[in-house]
Design an enzyme around this catalytic site. Structure first.
Site, PDB file in Angstrom:
ATOM      1  N   ASP A  96       0.825  -1.209   0.000  1.00 26.68           N
ATOM      2  CA  ASP A  96       0.000   0.000   0.000  1.00 26.68           C
ATOM      3  C   ASP A  96       0.864   1.265   0.000  1.00 26.68           C
ATOM      4  O   ASP A  96       2.085   1.195  -0.130  1.00 26.68           O
ATOM      5  CB  ASP A  96      -0.950  -0.046   1.198  1.00 26.68           C
ATOM      6  CG  ASP A  96      -2.326   0.502   0.880  1.00 26.68           C
ATOM      7  OD1 ASP A  96      -2.453   1.352  -0.011  1.00 26.68           O
ATOM      8  OD2 ASP A  96      -3.302   0.080   1.547  1.00 26.68           O
ATOM      9  N   GLU A 128      -0.562   1.978  -5.090  1.00 22.85           N
ATOM     10  CA  GLU A 128      -0.343   3.401  -4.818  1.00 22.85           C
ATOM     11  C   GLU A 128      -1.449   4.259  -5.417  1.00 22.85           C
ATOM     12  O   GLU A 128      -1.266   5.467  -5.574  1.00 22.85           O
ATOM     13  CB  GLU A 128       1.063   3.828  -5.236  1.00 22.85           C
ATOM     14  CG  GLU A 128       1.440   3.633  -6.680  1.00 22.85           C
ATOM     15  CD  GLU A 128       0.874   4.716  -7.582  1.00 22.85           C
ATOM     16  OE1 GLU A 128       1.427   5.805  -7.654  1.00 22.85           O
ATOM     17  OE2 GLU A 128      -0.150   4.431  -8.235  1.00 22.85           O
ATOM     18  N   TRP A 129      -2.603   3.626  -5.730  1.00 23.88           N
ATOM     19  CA  TRP A 129      -3.848   4.302  -6.068  1.00 23.88           C
ATOM     20  C   TRP A 129      -3.792   5.055  -7.392  1.00 23.88           C
ATOM     21  O   TRP A 129      -4.620   5.933  -7.648  1.00 23.88           O
ATOM     22  CB  TRP A 129      -4.304   5.249  -4.942  1.00 23.88           C
ATOM     23  CG  TRP A 129      -4.045   4.746  -3.577  1.00 23.88           C
ATOM     24  CD1 TRP A 129      -4.199   3.468  -3.116  1.00 23.88           C
ATOM     25  CD2 TRP A 129      -3.563   5.511  -2.461  1.00 23.88           C
ATOM     26  NE1 TRP A 129      -3.845   3.378  -1.797  1.00 23.88           N
ATOM     27  CE2 TRP A 129      -3.449   4.609  -1.369  1.00 23.88           C
ATOM     28  CE3 TRP A 129      -3.221   6.848  -2.283  1.00 23.88           C
ATOM     29  CZ2 TRP A 129      -3.000   5.023  -0.118  1.00 23.88           C
ATOM     30  CZ3 TRP A 129      -2.782   7.249  -1.027  1.00 23.88           C
ATOM     31  CH2 TRP A 129      -2.672   6.349   0.035  1.00 23.88           C
ATOM     32  N   GLY A 130      -2.807   4.748  -8.235  1.00 18.42           N
ATOM     33  CA  GLY A 130      -2.700   5.416  -9.525  1.00 18.42           C
ATOM     34  C   GLY A 130      -2.189   6.838  -9.455  1.00 18.42           C
ATOM     35  O   GLY A 130      -2.200   7.552 -10.456  1.00 18.42           O
ATOM     36  N   GLU A 131      -1.696   7.263  -8.290  1.00 16.89           N
ATOM     37  CA  GLU A 131      -1.310   8.663  -8.113  1.00 16.89           C
ATOM     38  C   GLU A 131      -0.081   9.044  -8.944  1.00 16.89           C
ATOM     39  O   GLU A 131       0.084  10.194  -9.323  1.00 16.89           O
ATOM     40  CB  GLU A 131      -1.050   8.955  -6.635  1.00 16.89           C
ATOM     41  CG  GLU A 131      -2.311   8.904  -5.795  1.00 16.89           C
ATOM     42  CD  GLU A 131      -2.111   9.468  -4.415  1.00 16.89           C
ATOM     43  OE1 GLU A 131      -0.948   9.537  -3.964  1.00 16.89           O
ATOM     44  OE2 GLU A 131      -3.111   9.844  -3.777  1.00 16.89           O
ATOM     45  N   ASP A 136      -9.651   3.608  -3.773  1.00 12.84           N
ATOM     46  CA  ASP A 136     -10.383   2.441  -3.303  1.00 12.84           C
ATOM     47  C   ASP A 136     -11.810   2.410  -3.831  1.00 12.84           C
ATOM     48  O   ASP A 136     -12.485   3.441  -3.911  1.00 12.84           O
ATOM     49  CB  ASP A 136     -10.442   2.422  -1.778  1.00 12.84           C
ATOM     50  CG  ASP A 136      -9.114   2.063  -1.144  1.00 12.84           C
ATOM     51  OD1 ASP A 136      -9.063   2.025   0.087  1.00 12.84           O
ATOM     52  OD2 ASP A 136      -8.134   1.821  -1.874  1.00 12.84           O
TER      53      ASP A 136
END
Length: 698
Positions: free
Chosen positions: A201, A234-237, A256
């Site tokens: 994460d 990493e949430w696509g950041e 998420d």
């Protein structure tokens, strides 16, 4: 806060606070984020081999080009289970649950369907490392330790996954130890426990460059010598699809997911354009499945599973299988749909069209066939069409068209078309295989007109049965049924002796709800039955939702005082006369835009749509609109007014810096008016939007 899930809400608070404190103290990472222990289980002795891992990730250097990810893993998208969406950190997440999930995989046929990984998410460890810097499994949750759980899962022919974060702490409110600065030690610990999968994460990352953090763990995993699938979260950041093909086996492309239609839809739209980056061993990951958690309808869950499969997404079950219904098992266990996801060619489906919320997504398969998803984003049934030529199949006299949810095969002359229910997906597999003639012809069954019915007043609708096949459809009949007490009758022929290719049977119907029927949604069913030239019986069924509606009163009415037909909201429910608030109903505040309080209105969250029946008797909608002050300074949205499926007005992008802006639309003659709020283009973070003082003039 980004309103995508409880975890994502925490991320911004925990991460930013920790970074600020560390920065103020002049530290790159907390003292606890230094490796002091060696290989082995928690509590084991230290090892000289760990000295190379004692620097923090802040000083990590990109690896040499030859230090790439080990090949041979995740050649198709990983399939399995993750507990987070159903349990979060609650006490029910423990060793007994994990072992029980493994048992269910075997007992319910999920293992045979391709599901392999039983993955632990956050909260499996104690909040502190031991004296040697090692991770310690929570003895209450996992009294036998992680290795014992892995041994049990492996004994079932399955694999075990684990979770940590590329930061000083994980993402939960408690904040368990993260792996920043402990990469080598933690990777060795996971390998010693015989872990097969790591979800890594992004919380509390101290601002360290994402590539450095994720490469550091990649190299640590590789150094263990154990094959471990590496999931970058990493949430696509940092656009990992552009750089992570040699770093991880899969990477999150979005924030998420939440268990609602709007969240699933927004995430799907973010992931669909990234098809060119996916392939064997490197997959786009739009987050776990919500199927079975209760926040969507069965139709919406089938869409969720269909679209994740045609996007070649990892299929990680997020519902508690101990409580799952037969319907949930039917969806997640559909082997024909799973085969689309697991096709060894490894292509993600491409968007061919998406006009008006009518999506066509096609995926090339290794055997030369095409998987085709006809997806209806809208709230009413839609005819969605493409062709064998458009999906790049070779010219042929006919094609085999396989419906992967009905598990039936048909023939088509080349047109690929269906009337798709609201929020539904028809998933097909189409092939020029030479066997088309043995199947009955495909037909499209549709309805012209929206089933909007005022109690006691007959509504006129027209059905159409169209033969798409190369062979004729014979002995064709159409039937239309509704709830007890409803009167439905044909006013034109409902049968035809034969329909050639592209020919249709149109039937007019009157539909009358009983006098006194309460406003709301009611189920109707339209069905066509027919025979192939060889005598094979076939049918097509279109489930429909009729709305018993009440015409709005004459004059000016506050929209928030009128009954709506349907709502979709990005976070929590639509609120009347208050702001959106948080996730619970009724938790909003007075509607406030630019410091001005408004007594009436609707509080929504992008992406949102609220539909009203206007019965062709209204002329105008007006409102003051803007981002609610409760989320200052975040939030960017666009307000739109739609009349019978056509955009009648739009504000452009508004932010918290903007005062309330007026919006007005001419809706003369419209049966349905829809109030829409979309994301302003920077994600749905804190997009709390207000329709202040909305008035409908009739």
């Amino acid at each position: 806060m980004r309103h995508l899930s409880p975890r994502t809400t925490r991320r911004r608070v925990v991460g930013s606070l920790a970074a600020a404190l560390l920065c103020a103290a002049g530290l790159a990472a907390p003292a606890a984020a230094r490796d002091t222990g060696g290989a082995g289980s928690a509590g084991g002795a230290g090892s000289a081999k760990d000295t190379a891992d004692r620097s923090t990730a802040a000083s990590a250097r990109p690896s040499a080009p030859d230090a790439k990810l080990s090949g041979g893993l995740a050649l198709t998208p990983p399939m399995g289970f993750n507990n987070w969406n159903s349990t979060h950190c609650r006490s029910e997440f423990d060793e007994t649950m994990v072992k029980g999930i493994a048992d269910i995989f075997v007992e319910k046929g999920l293992k045979d369907a391709g599901y392999q990984y039983v993955n632990l998410d956050d909260c499996w460890a104690l909040p502190q490392r031991d004296a040697n810097g090692k991770l310690v499994p929570d003895p209450k949750r996992f009294p036998g330790g992680i290795k014992a759980v892995a041994d049990y899962v492996h004994s079932k022919g399955l694999k075990l996954g684990i979770y940590t974060s590329a930061g000083s702490k994980t993402c939960s409110d408690i904040g368990f130890p993260g792996a920043l600065g402990h990469e080598v030690s933690d990777a060795r610990q996971f390998a010693d426990w015989d872990v097969d999968y790591l979800k890594y994460d992004n919380c509390n990352n101290q601002g360290v460059d994402a590539k450095k953090r994720y490469i550091a763990m990649r190299d640590a995993l590789k150094a263990t010598g154990r094959p471990i699938v590496y999931s970058i979260c990493e949430w696509g950041e940092n656009k990992p699809w552009e750089w992570a093909a040699d770093v991880g086996h899969l990477w999150r492309t979005t924030g998420d997911i939440s268990d609602n239609w709007s969240s699933m839809l927004a995430i799907m739209k973010q992931n669909l354009p990234l098809a060119k980056y996916a392939g064997p061993g490197h997959w786009n990951d739009p987050d776990m499945l919500e199927v079975g958690n209760g926040g969507m309808t069965a139709t919406e869950y089938r869409t969720h599973f269909s679209m994740w499969s045609i996007m070649a997404s990892p299929l990680l079950i997020g519902s508690d299988l101990r409580k799952a219904t037969p319907e949930t098992f039917d969806i997640i266990g559909n082997k024909e749909v799973i085969a689309v996801d697991q096709d060894p060619l490894g292509k993600q489906g491409d968007v061919l069209s998406s006009e008006g919320g009518r999506w066509v997504v096609a995926k090339e398969m290794k055997d030369g066939s095409r998987a085709v998803a006809l997806f209806n984003e809208t709230g009413t049934p839609q005819s969605i069409a493409t062709s064998a030529k458009a999906v790049e199949l070779p010219d042929a006299d006919g094609y085999t068209l396989r419906d992967l949810w009905k598990h039936k095969s048909y023939n088509t002359a080349g047109k690929i078309s269906a009337t798709v229910p609201a929020h539904g997906t028809v998933l097909l597999r189409v092939a020029a295989d030479g066997n088309w003639a043995k199947n009955p012809p495909a037909v499209e069954l549709g309805l012209n007109g929206a089933p909007l019915v005022e109690a006691g007043k007959p509504a006129k609708l027209t059905s159409k049965v169209t033969n798409l096949g190369r062979t004729p459809a014979q002995q064709v009949s159409a039937t239309f049924t509704g709830p007890s007490g409803w009167k439905i009758g044909a006013t034109s022929p409902s049968t035809a002796s034969s329909l050639r290719t592209d020919k249709s049977l149109s039937t007019s119907w009157t539909v009358t709800a009983p006098q006194g029927a309460a406003p709301g949604a009611y189920d109707l069913t339209l069905k066509a039955a027919y025979r192939s030239p060889g005598g094979t019986r076939a049918d097509s069924v279109l489930p429909l939702t009729a709305h018993v509606v009440v015409a709005p009163p004459a004059g000016n009415s506050a929209v928030s005082d009128l009954p709506w037909m349907s709502t979709v909201n990005g976070w929590g429910p639509v609120e009347k006369d208050t702001s959106n608030g948080e996730s619970a109903a009724g938790d909003g505040k007075p509607i406030t835009i630019g410091g001005v309080v408004h007594a009436k209105g609707l509080g929504v969250h992008a992406d949102s749509a609220v539909e009203y029946y206007t019965g062709a008797s209204c002329e105008k909608v007006t409102a003051q609109v803007g981002v609610d002050d409760e989320k200052d300074p975040k939030g960017t949205v666009t307000f739109e007014i739609w009349a019978d499926g056509k955009k009648a007005a739009s504000t452009g992008v508004l932010t918290n810096a903007d005062a309330a802006q007026g919006i007005s639309a001419d809706v003369t003659g419209a049966q349905v008016v829809r109030l829409v709020v979309t994301d302003g283009g920077d994600g749905r973070d804190s997009d709390h939007a207000d329709w202040a003082d909305p008035v409908l003039s009739c």
